[in-house]
Motif scaffolding. Structure first.
Motif, PDB file in Angstrom:
ATOM      1  N   ALA A  75      11.528  15.528 -25.701  1.00 28.24           N
ATOM      2  CA  ALA A  75      11.519  15.807 -27.136  1.00 28.24           C
ATOM      3  C   ALA A  75      12.908  16.247 -27.571  1.00 28.24           C
ATOM      4  CB  ALA A  75      10.501  16.883 -27.466  1.00 28.24           C
ATOM      5  N   ASN A  76      13.426  15.594 -28.581  1.00 25.35           N
ATOM      6  CA  ASN A  76      14.735  15.930 -29.123  1.00 25.35           C
ATOM      7  C   ASN A  76      14.530  16.836 -30.331  1.00 25.35           C
ATOM      8  OD1 ASN A  76      17.248  16.099 -30.237  1.00 25.35           O
ATOM      9  ND2 ASN A  76      17.518  13.905 -30.548  1.00 25.35           N
ATOM     10  N   ARG A  77      14.822  18.106 -30.179  1.00 28.37           N
ATOM     11  CA  ARG A  77      14.621  19.072 -31.262  1.00 28.37           C
ATOM     12  C   ARG A  77      15.904  19.311 -32.066  1.00 28.37           C
ATOM     13  NH1 ARG A  77      11.602  21.286 -26.768  1.00 28.37           N
ATOM     14  NH2 ARG A  77       9.395  21.003 -27.199  1.00 28.37           N
ATOM     15  N   THR A  78      16.904  18.452 -31.853  1.00 32.09           N
ATOM     16  CA  THR A  78      18.163  18.610 -32.581  1.00 32.09           C
ATOM     17  C   THR A  78      18.152  17.740 -33.841  1.00 32.09           C
ATOM     18  OG1 THR A  78      19.349  16.806 -31.492  1.00 32.09           O
ATOM     19  CG2 THR A  78      19.339  18.952 -30.362  1.00 32.09           C
ATOM     20  N   LYS A  79      19.249  17.771 -34.585  1.00 32.00           N
ATOM     21  CA  LYS A  79      19.368  16.996 -35.817  1.00 32.00           C
ATOM     22  C   LYS A  79      20.188  15.732 -35.638  1.00 32.00           C
ATOM     23  CE  LYS A  79      18.740  21.032 -38.704  1.00 32.00           C
ATOM     24  NZ  LYS A  79      19.219  21.835 -39.820  1.00 32.00           N
ATOM     25  N   ALA A  80      20.447  15.353 -34.387  1.00 29.46           N
ATOM     26  CA  ALA A  80      21.200  14.128 -34.083  1.00 29.46           C
ATOM     27  C   ALA A  80      20.549  13.440 -32.887  1.00 29.46           C
ATOM     28  CB  ALA A  80      22.654  14.470 -33.758  1.00 29.46           C
ATOM     29  N   LYS A  81      20.744  12.130 -32.785  1.00 32.77           N
ATOM     30  CA  LYS A  81      20.155  11.428 -31.639  1.00 32.77           C
ATOM     31  C   LYS A  81      20.839  11.900 -30.354  1.00 32.77           C
ATOM     32  CE  LYS A  81      23.027   7.303 -31.803  1.00 32.77           C
ATOM     33  NZ  LYS A  81      23.052   5.859 -31.956  1.00 32.77           N
ATOM     34  N   VAL A  82      20.078  11.861 -29.262  1.00 31.35           N
ATOM     35  CA  VAL A  82      20.558  12.359 -27.973  1.00 31.35           C
ATOM     36  C   VAL A  82      20.167  11.373 -26.879  1.00 31.35           C
ATOM     37  CG1 VAL A  82      20.320  14.204 -26.252  1.00 31.35           C
ATOM     38  CG2 VAL A  82      20.358  14.782 -28.672  1.00 31.35           C
ATOM     39  N   THR A  83      21.067  11.187 -25.913  1.00 32.93           N
ATOM     40  CA  THR A  83      20.745  10.461 -24.687  1.00 32.93           C
ATOM     41  C   THR A  83      20.488  11.508 -23.618  1.00 32.93           C
ATOM     42  OG1 THR A  83      22.023   8.508 -25.257  1.00 32.93           O
ATOM     43  CG2 THR A  83      21.661   8.906 -22.908  1.00 32.93           C
ATOM     44  N   TYR A  84      19.373  11.343 -22.917  1.00 36.26           N
ATOM     45  CA  TYR A  84      19.034  12.272 -21.841  1.00 36.26           C
ATOM     46  C   TYR A  84      19.259  11.593 -20.498  1.00 36.26           C
ATOM     47  CZ  TYR A  84      16.823  15.275 -25.277  1.00 36.26           C
ATOM     48  OH  TYR A  84      16.590  16.098 -26.347  1.00 36.26           O
ATOM     49  N   GLN A  85      19.676  12.379 -19.517  1.00 37.67           N
ATOM     50  CA  GLN A  85      19.787  11.917 -18.138  1.00 37.67           C
ATOM     51  C   GLN A  85      18.779  12.727 -17.329  1.00 37.67           C
ATOM     52  OE1 GLN A  85      23.628  11.285 -16.073  1.00 37.67           O
ATOM     53  NE2 GLN A  85      22.888  12.873 -14.683  1.00 37.67           N
ATOM     54  N   VAL A  86      17.822  12.013 -16.714  1.00 39.31           N
ATOM     55  CA  VAL A  86      16.776  12.657 -15.935  1.00 39.31           C
ATOM     56  C   VAL A  86      16.989  12.287 -14.470  1.00 39.31           C
ATOM     57  CG1 VAL A  86      14.298  12.921 -15.578  1.00 39.31           C
ATOM     58  CG2 VAL A  86      15.183  12.457 -17.876  1.00 39.31           C
ATOM     59  N   THR A  87      17.070  13.282 -13.600  1.00 36.14           N
ATOM     60  CA  THR A  87      17.231  13.059 -12.164  1.00 36.14           C
ATOM     61  C   THR A  87      16.060  13.698 -11.447  1.00 36.14           C
ATOM     62  OG1 THR A  87      19.639  13.061 -12.367  1.00 36.14           O
ATOM     63  CG2 THR A  87      18.730  13.422 -10.164  1.00 36.14           C
ATOM     64  N   VAL A  88      15.419  12.913 -10.561  1.00 37.10           N
ATOM     65  CA  VAL A  88      14.278  13.397  -9.793  1.00 37.10           C
ATOM     66  C   VAL A  88      14.624  13.322  -8.313  1.00 37.10           C
ATOM     67  CG1 VAL A  88      11.836  13.036  -9.237  1.00 37.10           C
ATOM     68  CG2 VAL A  88      12.662  12.659 -11.565  1.00 37.10           C
ATOM     69  N   TYR A  89      14.331  14.405  -7.599  1.00 40.03           N
ATOM     70  CA  TYR A  89      14.602  14.506  -6.173  1.00 40.03           C
ATOM     71  C   TYR A  89      13.351  15.054  -5.491  1.00 40.03           C
ATOM     72  CZ  TYR A  89      16.071  16.777  -1.883  1.00 40.03           C
ATOM     73  OH  TYR A  89      16.137  17.199  -0.584  1.00 40.03           O
ATOM     74  N   ILE A  90      13.001  14.483  -4.352  1.00 44.00           N
ATOM     75  CA  ILE A  90      11.845  14.945  -3.594  1.00 44.00           C
ATOM     76  C   ILE A  90      12.324  15.422  -2.227  1.00 44.00           C
ATOM     77  CG2 ILE A  90       9.641  14.279  -2.557  1.00 44.00           C
ATOM     78  CD1 ILE A  90       9.582  12.136  -4.859  1.00 44.00           C
ATOM     79  N   GLY A  91      11.943  16.631  -1.867  1.00 48.83           N
ATOM     80  CA  GLY A  91      12.325  17.204  -0.575  1.00 48.83           C
ATOM     81  C   GLY A  91      12.796  18.625  -0.744  1.00 48.83           C
TER      82      GLY A  91
END
Length: 136
Positions: free
Chosen positions: A73-89
């Motif tokens: 969810a982008n709660r800001t007043k401008a568009k945003v690109t998110y980077q999501v990193t998932v690690y298992i271990g």
């Protein structure tokens, strides 16, 4: 996972320090022919945005492949690109593998769902870790 390890190192490094007076560093000069090493992996860029993440799930399917999903969810007043990193271990700070996905142009006040499939994991599985960064 290298980005996770670098981010973890940066967080831990920021927590260090002491109340002692700084000491004067010895003056050093580079010798001719000395090489400078550079990191092989660039540190992650962006501002930590864990508050943007909701409904995160991380699980192994019947075939043994790990995947994750969630909403941003982008709660800001401008568009945003998110980077999501998932690690298992276990987060041991070594050279581990992770999966990263860019979620571009989430509209101001908007939200979107993401899925990250085939997340690398050790044979015995482990804990699922996630990092969310907002990038302009």
């Amino acid at each position: 996972m290298r980005t996770f390890a670098v981010a973890l190192f940066l967080v831990l490094a920021a927590c260090g320090g002491s109340g002692d007076e700084p000491t004067k560093a010895a003056k050093t000069s580079a010798t001719p022919g000395a090489t400078t090493t550079k990191p092989t992996v660039a540190p992650p860029e962006g501002t930590p945005a864990p508050e943007a993440l909701s409904r995160f799930r991380c699980a192994k399917n019947a075939k043994g492949a790990w995947s994750s999903s969630g909403h941003l969810a982008n709660r800001t007043k401008a568009k945003v690109t998110y980077q999501v990193t998932v690690y298992i271990g276990e987060a041991a700070g070594g050279v581990e593998q992770a999966r990263t996905r860019q979620v571009p142009d989430v509209a101001a006040g908007g939200s979107t769902r993401f899925v990250i499939s085939n997340v690398p994991a050790p044979d015995d599985g482990g804990t699922c870790h996630v990092q969310v960064l907002a990038q302009g």
